[in-house]
Design an enzyme around this catalytic site. Structure first.
Site, short mmCIF file in Angstrom:
data_model
loop_
_atom_site.label_atom_id
_atom_site.label_comp_id
_atom_site.label_asym_id
_atom_site.label_seq_id
_atom_site.Cartn_x
_atom_site.Cartn_y
_atom_site.Cartn_z
N GLU A 101 3.72 7.40 -7.62
CA GLU A 101 2.95 6.15 -7.50
C GLU A 101 2.84 5.42 -8.84
OE1 GLU A 101 1.09 3.99 -6.07
OE2 GLU A 101 0.98 4.67 -4.01
N ASP A 102 2.64 4.10 -8.76
CA ASP A 102 2.38 3.34 -9.99
C ASP A 102 0.98 2.72 -9.99
OD1 ASP A 102 2.98 1.45 -7.96
OD2 ASP A 102 3.33 -0.06 -9.51
N LYS A 120 -4.87 2.96 0.76
CA LYS A 120 -5.09 3.68 -0.50
C LYS A 120 -6.37 3.13 -1.13
CE LYS A 120 -0.09 3.73 -1.10
NZ LYS A 120 1.10 3.23 -1.81
N ASP A 163 5.96 5.85 -3.27
CA ASP A 163 5.47 4.49 -3.11
C ASP A 163 6.68 3.58 -3.26
OD1 ASP A 163 3.70 2.23 -3.17
OD2 ASP A 163 3.88 2.22 -5.35
N LEU A 164 6.58 2.36 -2.76
CA LEU A 164 7.72 1.43 -2.85
C LEU A 164 7.59 0.46 -4.03
CD1 LEU A 164 10.31 0.11 -1.47
CD2 LEU A 164 8.69 -1.41 -0.37
N ASP A 165 6.57 -0.42 -3.94
CA ASP A 165 6.42 -1.48 -4.94
C ASP A 165 6.05 -0.90 -6.30
OD1 ASP A 165 6.92 -3.57 -3.11
OD2 ASP A 165 4.85 -3.55 -2.42
N THR A 197 8.53 -5.24 -6.98
CA THR A 197 8.20 -6.47 -6.26
C THR A 197 6.86 -7.05 -6.72
OG1 THR A 197 7.30 -5.02 -4.62
CG2 THR A 197 9.44 -5.99 -4.12
N LYS A 200 -2.39 -4.24 -6.99
CA LYS A 200 -1.32 -3.27 -6.75
C LYS A 200 -1.79 -2.16 -5.81
CE LYS A 200 1.37 -4.05 -10.89
NZ LYS A 200 1.83 -3.54 -12.18
N SER A 213 4.09 3.30 1.65
CA SER A 213 3.78 2.00 1.04
C SER A 213 2.80 1.24 1.90
CB SER A 213 5.08 1.18 0.92
OG SER A 213 4.77 -0.17 0.60
N ALA A 214 1.90 0.49 1.24
CA ALA A 214 0.94 -0.34 1.97
C ALA A 214 1.61 -1.59 2.51
CB ALA A 214 -0.19 -0.75 1.03
C1 BG6 Z 1 1.76 -2.78 -1.80
C2 BG6 Z 1 1.65 -3.69 -3.02
O1 BG6 Z 1 2.88 -1.98 -1.90
O2 BG6 Z 1 1.83 -3.56 -0.62
C3 BG6 Z 1 0.49 -4.65 -2.85
O3 BG6 Z 1 1.48 -2.90 -4.18
C4 BG6 Z 1 0.62 -5.41 -1.55
O4 BG6 Z 1 0.44 -5.52 -3.96
C5 BG6 Z 1 0.73 -4.42 -0.39
O5 BG6 Z 1 -0.50 -6.26 -1.34
C6 BG6 Z 1 0.90 -5.11 0.96
O6 BG6 Z 1 2.15 -5.74 1.02
P1 BG6 Z 1 2.64 -6.68 2.20
O7 BG6 Z 1 4.13 -6.78 1.96
O8 BG6 Z 1 2.32 -6.00 3.49
O9 BG6 Z 1 1.93 -7.97 2.05
MG MG Z 2 3.10 0.50 -6.11
#
Ligand code: BG6
Ligand code: MG
Length: 220
Positions: free
Chosen positions: A170-171, A146, A8-10, A16, A44, A115-116
């Site tokens: 993942e977090d 997810k 996962d990224l964030d 972030t 998240k 990552s989402a």
């Molecule tokens: C996820 C975050 O990685 O990305 C979420 O944990 C966030 O909080 C989601 O809403 C979507 O991100 P973005 O950058 O497409 O708005």
């Molecule tokens: Mg995350």
């Protein structure tokens, strides 16, 4: 045998979450909704539009906006979020991440990002680690976010591996459920309480030790 990591990224590669929070808080204030950090936990791992829907519901305004207006509000949030991520530098890698990526490379493991976030590629470029990953799953290509396992299936597929050959990190609780349902070994970063569904968990990214994770995954 473990041959890849799907990260996962964030909250795992870089933190972030605070930027997402500040951008959502500012947007929410403009439409008369107050959110705090406790509420933010629910956002998240969740997509941009789903996050907005949770915020509107929280403020009792879930019926107040058309789909078009929601898209516009989500776009406004993203414009502000982008001003935060512009400032990301390699110093913003989570603690221990530089070492984990190096160890993985030395061990010959393949890496992908699940990552989402539609901003994932930009953030990886800012961190100057994009070329260390074989692939980044495009969230636009997903039917389900997810906790659906689809994103982790794709993360493994990008590496030409089966989920059983990968470790997912993942977090977010929704992310751990997604990894587990994909049939991948799940490593959680967070509190014992929030990571209770993970196959193995650590409290912070600095404790993500490659050897230990592989040992746990292969002796599951
Ligand atoms: C996820 C975050 O990685 O990305 C979420 O944990 C966030 O909080 C989601 O809403 C979507 O991100 P973005 O950058 O497409 O708005
Ligand atoms: Mg995350």
């Amino acid at each position: 045998m473990i041959k890849g990591l799907v990260l996962d990224l964030d909250g795992v590669i870089t933190d972030t979450a605070e930027y997402h929070y500040l951008a959502w808080k500012s947007l929410a204030e403009k439409i008369g909704i107050d959110i705090d950090r406790t509420f933010n936990e629910q956002l998240k791992g969740i997509s941009r539009i789903e996050s907005l829907e949770l915020i509107l519901e929280h403020g009792g305004k879930d019926q107040s906006y058309s789909e078009e207006e929601k898209e516009m509000l989500a776009g406004k949030k993203n414009d502000e979020y982008k001003t935060f991520i512009e400032r990301i530098t390699p110093a913003d890698l989570c603690p221990g991440m530089e070492k984990l990526l190096l160890d993985a490379k030395e061990a010959g493991l393949a890496l992908s990002v699940a990552s989402a976030s539609k901003n994932a590629s930009t953030i990886l470029e800012q961190l100057q680690v994009k070329d260390q990953f074989t692939g980044v799953v495009d969230p636009n290509s997903l039917k389900n976010g997810k906790p659906n396992p689809e994103i982790f299936y794709k993360g493994a597929e990008l590496l030409g591996l089966s989920p059983a050959e990968c470790i997912g990190i993942e977090d977010a609780e929704a992310g751990i459920d997604a990894i587990n349902d994909a049939g991948m070994f799940s490593v959680g970063v967070g509190s014992k309480e929030s990571m209770k569904a993970a196959n193995y968990f650590v409290e912070n990214t600095e404790e993500l030790d490659l050897k230990k994770m592989i040992e746990k995954a292969e002796n599951k």
